[in-house]
Design a protein around this motif. Structure first.
Motif, mmCIF file in Angstrom:
data_model
loop_
_atom_site.group_PDB
_atom_site.id
_atom_site.type_symbol
_atom_site.label_atom_id
_atom_site.label_comp_id
_atom_site.label_asym_id
_atom_site.label_seq_id
_atom_site.Cartn_x
_atom_site.Cartn_y
_atom_site.Cartn_z
ATOM 1 N N GLU A 47 0.810 -1.211 0.000
ATOM 2 C CA GLU A 47 0.000 0.000 0.000
ATOM 3 C C GLU A 47 0.849 1.269 0.000
ATOM 4 O OE1 GLU A 47 -2.706 -0.357 3.277
ATOM 5 O OE2 GLU A 47 -3.428 -2.303 2.606
ATOM 6 N N MET A 48 1.867 1.293 -0.851
ATOM 7 C CA MET A 48 2.720 2.471 -0.960
ATOM 8 C C MET A 48 2.533 3.113 -2.326
ATOM 9 S SD MET A 48 6.289 1.638 0.988
ATOM 10 C CE MET A 48 6.639 -0.072 0.650
ATOM 11 N N VAL A 88 7.437 5.954 1.959
ATOM 12 C CA VAL A 88 8.818 5.590 2.236
ATOM 13 C C VAL A 88 8.915 4.208 2.846
ATOM 14 C CG1 VAL A 88 10.892 6.188 3.533
ATOM 15 C CG2 VAL A 88 9.477 7.989 2.562
ATOM 16 N N LEU A 89 8.162 3.971 3.901
ATOM 17 C CA LEU A 89 8.362 2.754 4.650
ATOM 18 C C LEU A 89 7.043 2.205 5.149
ATOM 19 C CD1 LEU A 89 11.407 2.208 6.786
ATOM 20 C CD2 LEU A 89 9.249 1.370 7.665
ATOM 21 N N HIS A 90 6.895 0.891 5.034
ATOM 22 C CA HIS A 90 5.712 0.202 5.544
ATOM 23 C C HIS A 90 6.171 -0.760 6.624
ATOM 24 C CE1 HIS A 90 1.692 -1.507 5.499
ATOM 25 N NE2 HIS A 90 2.249 -2.708 5.474
ATOM 26 N N VAL A 104 9.735 5.447 15.935
ATOM 27 C CA VAL A 104 8.279 5.633 15.982
ATOM 28 C C VAL A 104 7.617 4.398 16.590
ATOM 29 C CG1 VAL A 104 6.178 5.931 14.592
ATOM 30 C CG2 VAL A 104 8.240 7.246 14.041
ATOM 31 N N VAL A 105 8.058 3.220 16.170
ATOM 32 C CA VAL A 105 7.503 1.973 16.704
ATOM 33 C C VAL A 105 7.727 1.906 18.215
ATOM 34 C CG1 VAL A 105 7.738 -0.551 16.724
ATOM 35 C CG2 VAL A 105 7.685 0.680 14.548
ATOM 36 N N GLY A 106 8.946 2.176 18.642
ATOM 37 C CA GLY A 106 9.248 2.157 20.072
ATOM 38 C C GLY A 106 8.413 3.150 20.850
ATOM 39 N N VAL A 115 4.025 5.020 11.373
ATOM 40 C CA VAL A 115 5.330 4.869 10.711
ATOM 41 C C VAL A 115 5.259 5.389 9.283
ATOM 42 C CG1 VAL A 115 6.979 3.174 9.792
ATOM 43 C CG2 VAL A 115 6.160 2.970 12.156
ATOM 44 N N SER A 116 4.233 4.979 8.560
ATOM 45 C CA SER A 116 4.086 5.422 7.162
ATOM 46 C C SER A 116 3.956 6.935 7.075
ATOM 47 C CB SER A 116 2.864 4.757 6.521
ATOM 48 O OG SER A 116 3.056 3.375 6.423
#
Length: 112
Positions: free
Chosen positions: A5-6, A11-13, A63-65, A84-85
């Protein structure tokens, strides 16, 4: 890109799984490709790709942390993948120029 879904600006999934977390980086990101387009030196191209990869992954991990550590403080569930996205997409336009300008910095003596 479609599998995660980018689009061209993504940038990042991030995907959290039972066996660990996965980070899918979009190396076809429009901002990265624009920066690479002006480069001729293959070493500089590889360095720029590495800076982008490691920086974005570290930002995503941060961000996850943050989201995992602050889930209990919020009454709503946080969609970590969405955060994150969103944040990596927001940072993408400035990341490489910022890294480039930071690498050119030097400390001037106080009396200079």
């Amino acid at each position: 890109m479609e599998k995660h879904e980018m689009n061209q600006y993504s940038v990042l999934h991030y995907v959290s799984g039972s066996e660990g977390d996965d980070y899918y980086l979009n190396m076809d990101n429009a901002y990265l490709l624009a920066e690479l387009k002006g480069l001729r030196d293959q070493n500089k191209i590889e360095l720029t790709k590495a800076r982008f990869t490691y920086s974005m992954t570290l930002i995503a991990m941060s961000v996850v942390g943050y989201c995992k550590n602050n889930k209990g403080n919020n009454k709503e569930d946080i969609d970590i993948s969405s955060q994150v996205s969103k944040i990596t997409t927001m940072v993408a336009p400035i990341l490489i120029p910022m890294l480039e300008s930071m690498s050119d910095l030097s400390i001037q003596p106080a009396n200079a």
